[in-house]
Design a protein around this motif. Structure first.
Motif, PDB file in Angstrom:
ATOM      1  N   GLY A  65       0.709  -1.072   0.172  1.00 43.29           N
ATOM      2  CA  GLY A  65       0.092   0.053  -0.091  1.00 43.29           C
ATOM      3  C   GLY A  65       0.850   1.343  -0.154  1.00 43.29           C
ATOM      4  N   GLN A  66       1.848   1.057  -0.717  1.00 43.11           N
ATOM      5  CA  GLN A  66       2.921   2.610  -0.838  1.00 43.11           C
ATOM      6  C   GLN A  66       2.770   3.226  -2.055  1.00 43.11           C
ATOM      7  N   LYS A  67       1.875   3.115  -3.057  1.00 43.20           N
ATOM      8  CA  LYS A  67       2.070   3.745  -4.221  1.00 43.20           C
ATOM      9  C   LYS A  67       1.720   5.375  -4.044  1.00 43.20           C
ATOM     10  N   ASP A  68       0.852   5.600  -3.070  1.00 45.03           N
ATOM     11  CA  ASP A  68       0.653   7.054  -2.803  1.00 45.03           C
ATOM     12  C   ASP A  68       1.967   7.792  -2.170  1.00 45.03           C
ATOM     13  N   ASN A  69       2.618   6.962  -1.292  1.00 41.77           N
ATOM     14  CA  ASN A  69       3.817   7.712  -0.686  1.00 41.77           C
ATOM     15  C   ASN A  69       4.747   7.807  -1.667  1.00 41.77           C
ATOM     16  N   VAL A  70       4.842   6.762  -2.787  1.00 39.61           N
ATOM     17  CA  VAL A  70       6.016   7.220  -3.775  1.00 39.61           C
ATOM     18  C   VAL A  70       5.609   8.197  -4.770  1.00 39.61           C
TER      19      VAL A  70
ATOM     20  N   GLN B  95       6.619  14.081  -5.853  1.00 34.53           N
ATOM     21  CA  GLN B  95       6.335  15.298  -6.203  1.00 34.53           C
ATOM     22  C   GLN B  95       7.001  16.192  -5.249  1.00 34.53           C
ATOM     23  N   ASN B  96       7.443  16.138  -4.166  1.00 36.84           N
ATOM     24  CA  ASN B  96       8.151  16.727  -3.154  1.00 36.84           C
ATOM     25  C   ASN B  96       9.554  16.850  -3.748  1.00 36.84           C
ATOM     26  N   LEU B  97      10.083  15.957  -4.654  1.00 33.04           N
ATOM     27  CA  LEU B  97      11.541  16.187  -5.004  1.00 33.04           C
ATOM     28  C   LEU B  97      11.578  17.130  -6.240  1.00 33.04           C
ATOM     29  N   LYS B  98      10.454  16.796  -7.252  1.00 32.04           N
ATOM     30  CA  LYS B  98      10.322  17.777  -8.559  1.00 32.04           C
ATOM     31  C   LYS B  98       9.918  18.954  -8.207  1.00 32.04           C
TER      32      LYS B  98
ATOM     33  N   THR C  66      27.645   3.487   3.716  1.00 34.98           N
ATOM     34  CA  THR C  66      28.022   4.416   2.456  1.00 34.98           C
ATOM     35  C   THR C  66      28.183   6.032   2.887  1.00 34.98           C
ATOM     36  N   ASN C  67      27.816   6.144   4.304  1.00 34.34           N
ATOM     37  CA  ASN C  67      27.973   7.333   4.962  1.00 34.34           C
ATOM     38  C   ASN C  67      26.560   8.263   4.587  1.00 34.34           C
ATOM     39  N   GLY C  68      25.673   7.438   4.366  1.00 36.40           N
ATOM     40  CA  GLY C  68      24.256   8.139   4.011  1.00 36.40           C
ATOM     41  C   GLY C  68      23.379   8.100   5.332  1.00 36.40           C
ATOM     42  N   LYS C  69      22.142   8.174   5.113  1.00 41.32           N
ATOM     43  CA  LYS C  69      20.996   7.968   5.867  1.00 41.32           C
ATOM     44  C   LYS C  69      19.750   7.688   5.615  1.00 41.32           C
ATOM     45  N   ALA C  70      19.084   6.772   6.360  1.00 38.99           N
ATOM     46  CA  ALA C  70      17.817   6.236   5.936  1.00 38.99           C
ATOM     47  C   ALA C  70      16.631   7.028   6.522  1.00 38.99           C
ATOM     48  N   TYR C  71      15.675   7.113   5.713  1.00 43.23           N
ATOM     49  CA  TYR C  71      14.466   8.093   6.031  1.00 43.23           C
ATOM     50  C   TYR C  71      13.226   7.287   5.636  1.00 43.23           C
ATOM     51  N   PHE C  72      12.154   7.401   6.515  1.00 44.68           N
ATOM     52  CA  PHE C  72      10.872   6.682   6.114  1.00 44.68           C
ATOM     53  C   PHE C  72      10.226   7.585   5.078  1.00 44.68           C
ATOM     54  N   ALA C  73       9.035   6.991   4.427  1.00 37.69           N
ATOM     55  CA  ALA C  73       8.411   7.988   3.555  1.00 37.69           C
ATOM     56  C   ALA C  73       7.857   9.392   4.008  1.00 37.69           C
ATOM     57  N   ILE C  74       7.543   9.419   5.202  1.00 38.89           N
ATOM     58  CA  ILE C  74       6.887  10.452   5.568  1.00 38.89           C
ATOM     59  C   ILE C  74       7.869  11.602   6.091  1.00 38.89           C
ATOM     60  N   GLN C  75       9.037  11.209   6.086  1.00 37.88           N
ATOM     61  CA  GLN C  75      10.214  12.125   6.087  1.00 37.88           C
ATOM     62  C   GLN C  75      11.060  12.696   4.982  1.00 37.88           C
ATOM     63  N   SER C  76      10.405  12.737   3.800  1.00 38.61           N
ATOM     64  CA  SER C  76      10.902  13.145   2.641  1.00 38.61           C
ATOM     65  C   SER C  76      11.684  14.616   2.820  1.00 38.61           C
ATOM     66  N   ASP C  77      10.670  15.488   3.540  1.00 33.20           N
ATOM     67  CA  ASP C  77      11.026  16.929   3.773  1.00 33.20           C
ATOM     68  C   ASP C  77      12.588  16.863   4.633  1.00 33.20           C
ATOM     69  N   MET C  78      12.812  16.047   5.599  1.00 31.68           N
ATOM     70  CA  MET C  78      13.700  15.894   6.142  1.00 31.68           C
ATOM     71  C   MET C  78      15.276  15.599   5.447  1.00 31.68           C
ATOM     72  N   LEU C  79      14.857  14.592   4.434  1.00 29.98           N
ATOM     73  CA  LEU C  79      15.877  14.290   3.391  1.00 29.98           C
ATOM     74  C   LEU C  79      16.249  15.432   2.636  1.00 29.98           C
TER      75      LEU C  79
END
Length: 677
Positions: free
Chosen positions: A84-89, A94-97, A614-627
């Motif tokens: 059930g993650q289609k809307d999150n994607v 949309q946030n990135l673009k 790889t010196n990155g960081k993981a985020y959950f779908a609702i944290q895209s603004d933090m990314l």
């Protein structure tokens, strides 16, 4: 320009002026302005000619600003929809673009992946497999030596390829996973994996291995059963606990009837299970009454023999036996194909017996082959013997039509070792692989097949093809392409079946999460492969009676169709040729197994591990603004100013040539007008 070039230009000017003065000042009889005009034109002509010879150049330097790359990898597999993650994607993209600051700082590019990796134009979330490792590796190669932090939008559940968690050391750029799904652990029983042979022999037992897993805290028991139709063929009770979360069952089933035997394995679900799809799995075994037996006769030990055996027995319908020449003579009647590896005079009795029994053969020659003996032991081919060796590579003959051969990038495979000399085949044959040296064919066959009065033979003139199998694995992480190549060759040589004008190759059954492909070859009345024909395949579901027609596409020397769009079920098919009364029919079964439906949640631990390594960081779908904020704040991702230095001519030679012609024409016209010519 260098000082030397400037001096040459000054010298050219002085010399041109001196010659012009000498011709129109000292020697000329013209008076007044005419002599100055003609002198000037002659100076221009001489100076431009000398300038053209000097060809002065100067350095041009341009500067460009290059933004850091930001590839965005999007999981397009069916598990995203199942969780059930289609809307999150859609929201993340949309946030990135729409973030103008992010797009000003980075050069964003979007890619989707499932089984394959491609630029993203649209998302379907219907891919039947997920290969995260391949997507990351290809991105790593695509942005080699560039600053390219990578956003990975996925649930972390991989079904194909190497484990991406342990491949992170090869990834040069930071990876920022965006986790789709939650980390809640639900109570679940699951058939993690089921292993069995694809083929079994009649009246034999075939092994089955099942790995069962449990996610939960309370001790539980469940019943595991295997059924065939309405009959239960295996049953056992399996206990699990918080400390004992995995069980491996090994048992055997009887192959009591010839043909396709279908089974269903099931672990009965618990009352509070959320996902019950992963509690059962269908599998099938094709029961055959005899195997294709291959005899390999060799006097020496060589890595080629190991590669040959592994490739042949990949198909369980085939067996391989190794014998020395003296041991093989009395056994030939038990085998459908005899492979003779680097024969010498000790093979004399073997060749004599082969001539009596008309056994099909594959002769593999190399640096230890006795060509003086081999030339006299058979009449199919002959090679000029020498003591010199040669390294040759392979080139696929695209017109080869004896059977379907897929190009496994033969041109780039390691060279084989062979004895230098011309190889001549004296009977009707088809060359499958040609020898090349430094990219040019030398006129000799590397691999050719022959068929005379139903007897099939082949000559492979080169040793060291074990490196081909190794290279195949390095390039594709699988031996399958090389093993299929060897398998097709052995299948052709081991059969005495009369050739028909339409040859169709298909499996008895397919799993619907794997490629479902059927190939065919069509020959004209002279049995020459016809690449101008139009082939169609009509597929009918035996249960629903629905019939679908697909065109078959030309692939080098065979036609092929991809039937992955068909649902699970039993099918009859007919391959036909347009405007020809030629057809071939068969049947196959597609077994239902959607590996993407087996997951309950995201694999958070793996995604966090690859981010950390790889010196990155993981985020959950609702944290895209933090990314986005983290990427904007990271000072390691800065614009790079690049300079490009070019050495260009001061004047274009075309313009110089035009001016020279113009000056000469003007001088001629003036002289003609004034009666000086």
């Amino acid at each position: 320009m260098t000082t030397e070039t400037i001096l040459y230009i000054i010298l050219a000017g002085v010399l041109s002026a001196a010659l012009a003065v000498f011709m129109y000042g000292y020697k000329s009889k013209q008076k007044g302005s005419l002599r100055w005009i003609l002198g000037t034109l002659r100076f221009v002509t001489l100076f431009l000619i000398l300038l053209l010879l000097i060809n002065p150049k100067f350095k041009s330097e341009t500067y460009t600003i290059e933004k850091p790359k930001l590839p965005v990898l999007i999981d397009n597999s069916a598990s995203i929809g199942e969780l059930g993650q289609k809307d999150n994607v859609s929201q993340i993209l949309q946030n990135l673009k729409e973030n103008s600051e992010l797009n000003d700082k980075f050069d964003l590019s979007y890619y989707s992946f499932g089984s394959d990796f491609r630029e993203s134009d649209s998302l379907s979330f219907k891919e039947k497999n997920t290969n995260i490792s391949k997507a990351l590796s290809l991105t790593n190669n695509l942005f080699k030596n560039q600053t390219a932090p990578t956003i990975l939008i996925t649930d972390g559940n991989q079904t194909l390829g190497t484990d991406y968690e342990f491949s992170s050391a090869t990834f040069k750029n930071n990876i920022y996973p965006v986790i789709l799904g939650d980390s809640i652990k639900y109570t679940d029983l699951k058939i993690e994996q089921l292993n069995t042979n694809r083929y079994a022999f009649l009246k034999n037992q075939f092994p089955v291995e099942v790995i069962l897993t449990y996610s939960g805290t309370n001790p539980v028991k469940s019943e595991f059963v295997v059924t065939q139709g309405n009959a239960t063929v295996y049953k056992t009770t399996v206990p699990f606990s918080e400390n004992e979360t995995s069980k491996t069952l090994n048992f055997t089933l009887s192959a009591s009837a010839v043909g396709l035997q279908k089974y269903t394995a099931q672990i009965f679900p618990l009352a509070d299970e959320k996902n019950k799809t992963n509690n059962s799995k269908q599998f099938a075994v094709e029961v055959i009454d005899q195997a294709t037996n291959v005899l390999v006769v060799s006097k020496i030990a060589h890595p080629d023999l190991g590669a040959l055996k592994k490739s042949i027995i990949t198909n369980e319908r085939r067996t391989v036996t190794f014998k020395k020449p003296a041991e093989a003579v009395s056994l030939l009647n038990d085998y459908q194909l005899v492979i003779l590896y680097q024969p010498d005079r000790s093979f004399a009795s073997v060749f004599a017996e082969i001539e009596k029994t008309s056994k099909n053969t594959l002769v593999i020659s190399g640096l230890q082959t006795d060509w003086y003996f081999l030339n006299g032991a058979q009449d199919n081919f002959n090679k000029e013997a020498s003591n010199a060796s040669e390294d040759v590579q392979a080139k696929l003959n695209s017109n080869y039509g004896t059977f379907a051969v897929e190009d496994i990038d033969f041109n780039n495979l390691p060279p084989l070792h062979t004895e230098f000399g011309a190889l001549t085949i004296s009977v009707p044959n088809e060359v499958m692989l040609e020898q090349t040296v430094n990219g040019l064919t030398n006129g000799n066959p590397l691999l050719a097949t022959m068929e005379i009065n139903g007897k099939r033979d082949a000559i492979w003139d080169g040793e060291g093809f074990w490196r081909w199998r190794a290279r195949s694995f390095l390039e594709t992480e699988s031996f399958q392409s090389f093993d299929d190549f060897i398998g097709n060759l052995v299948q052709y040589l081991a059969s005495n079946k009369r050739r028909s004008r339409l040859e169709v190759s298909s499996e008895t059954f397919y799993y619907n999460n794997n490629p479902i492909k059927i190939s065919a070859q069509y020959f004209d009345k002279n049995y020459v492969f016809d690449n101008r024909a139009s082939l169609n395949i009509s597929v009918k579901n035996t249960e629903t009676e629905k019939q679908t027609v697909f065109p078959m596409l030309l692939r080098n020397n065979y036609y092929e169709v991809d039937l992955n769009s068909l649902p699970a079920g039993e099918y009859n098919y007919t391959v036909s040729v347009l405007n020809e009364a030629v057809s071939s029919s068969g049947n196959f079964t597609i077994l239902d197994f959607n590996v993407e439906q087996q997951f309950l949640n995201a694999d958070v631990s793996k995604l966090r591990h690859i981010a950390q390594s790889t010196n990155g960081k993981a985020y959950f779908a609702i944290q895209s603004d933090m990314l986005i904020s983290a990427l904007m704040a990271n000072t390691n991702y800065q614009n790079v100013e690049k300079s490009e230095q070019k050495i260009v001519p001061l004047l274009d030679w075309k313009y110089l040539l035009f001016l020279i012609v113009l000056a000469l024409a003007a001088e001629w016209f003036i002289r003609k007008y004034n009666g000086l010519i």
